[in-house]
Design a protein around this motif. Structure first.
Motif: not given
Length: 348
Positions: A308-309, A311, A313, A323, A325-330
């Protein structure tokens, strides 16, 4: 006198979505607390002071370099107007290094590799530096002892002409070999005279420029005015002429044509960290075998890769998934398919 060139212009697309064109993997802390480029600089500083370390990168990454390497002199940031592969990058950097450090040697390093045994890494570099200091026509490449039948790396085949420098063998290279299929990779491993090509080189600045002049003359001609350029005109000359270089790798431009290529077989725990699988191999795991990066937590879960960057998780009751995640992309999937993450780029 030994200088270092760290090539840091790559876009790191294999680590999408964490690595983006705006902030590629060399500027991320994928393996430890420091970013990849910071780790690269720190591991060579014991033998090369910061004023002799040069970073070649694109204009869009200059601020990132300054932010992450605040002690690096501004003159040591070499700016490529555009990416044109490694031969122009190395030629440009060699001309600039020669302006400040005549008659020097240079070690060329990628900015985003993992080295576990840093002391042995430095020992190998010093052995290569000593060899080219007494064999001025020689080009040294570092070849990694293969530990598996890897199809993602190029290979170096070496022969029987061997010399010694300190405790290291320096062996004449027979050929550079493209990335093999699985059967060829198994054969290379069995035959024993093949090494992984890690893209790390040692040579004298004068010699590499001589070789580029011989084998990639358009590149040499495009950049030769750099040597005598005034400081305030340097970037202008680069910007005007860089487009006239040959867009080709140093392997094709020089190494496959030169007669004096040597390899030092090296065993210092190298990996190019070129895939999510590599991150899973080397990042510290919790007691259940989970790799957790950023604001990531697991409950009753094992053998997962959770990155995660920005958010929070939480993964509960799952096994062998990723899983990212970066900048809201999951992105979520079975960990066995994590190598396919980049293929999802056009979907999300």
């Amino acid at each position: 006198m030994l200088c270092a060139l760290i090539m840091a212009g790559g876009k790191g697309t294999r680590f999408w979505p964490l690595s983006t064109e705006e902030k590629p993997k060399q500027f991320l802390n994928l393996i430890g607390k420091e970013t990849m480029i910071q780790m690269t600089v720190e591991r060579i500083k014991p033998i090369i002071p910061i004023d002799r370390i040069f970073i070649c990168t694109g204009q869009m990454y200059v601020d990132l370099v300054k932010e992450q390497l605040p002690n690096l002199p501004d003159r040591n940031i070499i700016i490529e107007p555009e990416g044109r592969n490694t031969a122009p990058c190395i030629a440009l950097s060699a001309f600039i290094i020669k302006k400040y450090y005549k008659n020097s040697n240079m070690v060329v390093l990628p900015s985003d590799h993992l080295i576990k045994d840093e002391e042995e890494f430095r020992n190998v570099i010093q052995s290569g530096d000593e060899f080219v200091s007494t064999n001025e026509e020689a080009i040294i490449t570092l070849g990694m002892q293969p530990t598996r039948a890897e199809t993602g790396y190029g290979y170096i085949r070496y022969g029987n002409e061997e010399r010694k420098r300190n405790e290291h063998s320096v062996i004449k290279v027979d050929a550079f070999v493209e990335k093999p299929n699985k059967e060829k990779a198994k054969r290379y491993l069995k035959e024993g005279n093949y090494l992984w090509n890690g893209g790390m080189f040692i040579w004298s600045v004068d010699n590499i420029l001589k070789q580029i002049n011989m084998y990639s003359n358009e590149t040499y001609k495009a950049l030769q005015n750099i040597e005598n350029a005034k400081e305030d005109q340097l970037q202008k000359i680069i910007n005007q002429n860089y487009k006239n270089t040959d867009a080709i790798s140093i392997d094709y431009a020089v190494l496959e044509k030169s007669n004096d290529i040597y390899v030092i077989p090296s065993n210092f725990g190298w990996d190019d960290v070129g895939s999510w699988e590599a991150l899973d191999r080397y990042r510290e795991k919790d007691e259940a075998g989970n790799v957790l990066v950023g604001s990531a937590k697991v409950v009753h879960s094992e053998s997962n890769l959770v990155v995660s960057s920005s958010h929070d998780i939480v993964v509960e009751g799952l096994k062998d998934i990723y899983v990212i995640e970066n900048d809201g992309k999951i992105l979520v999937g079975p960990k066995s398919n994590v190598k396919n993450v980049k293929e999802l780029k056009n979907i999300i």
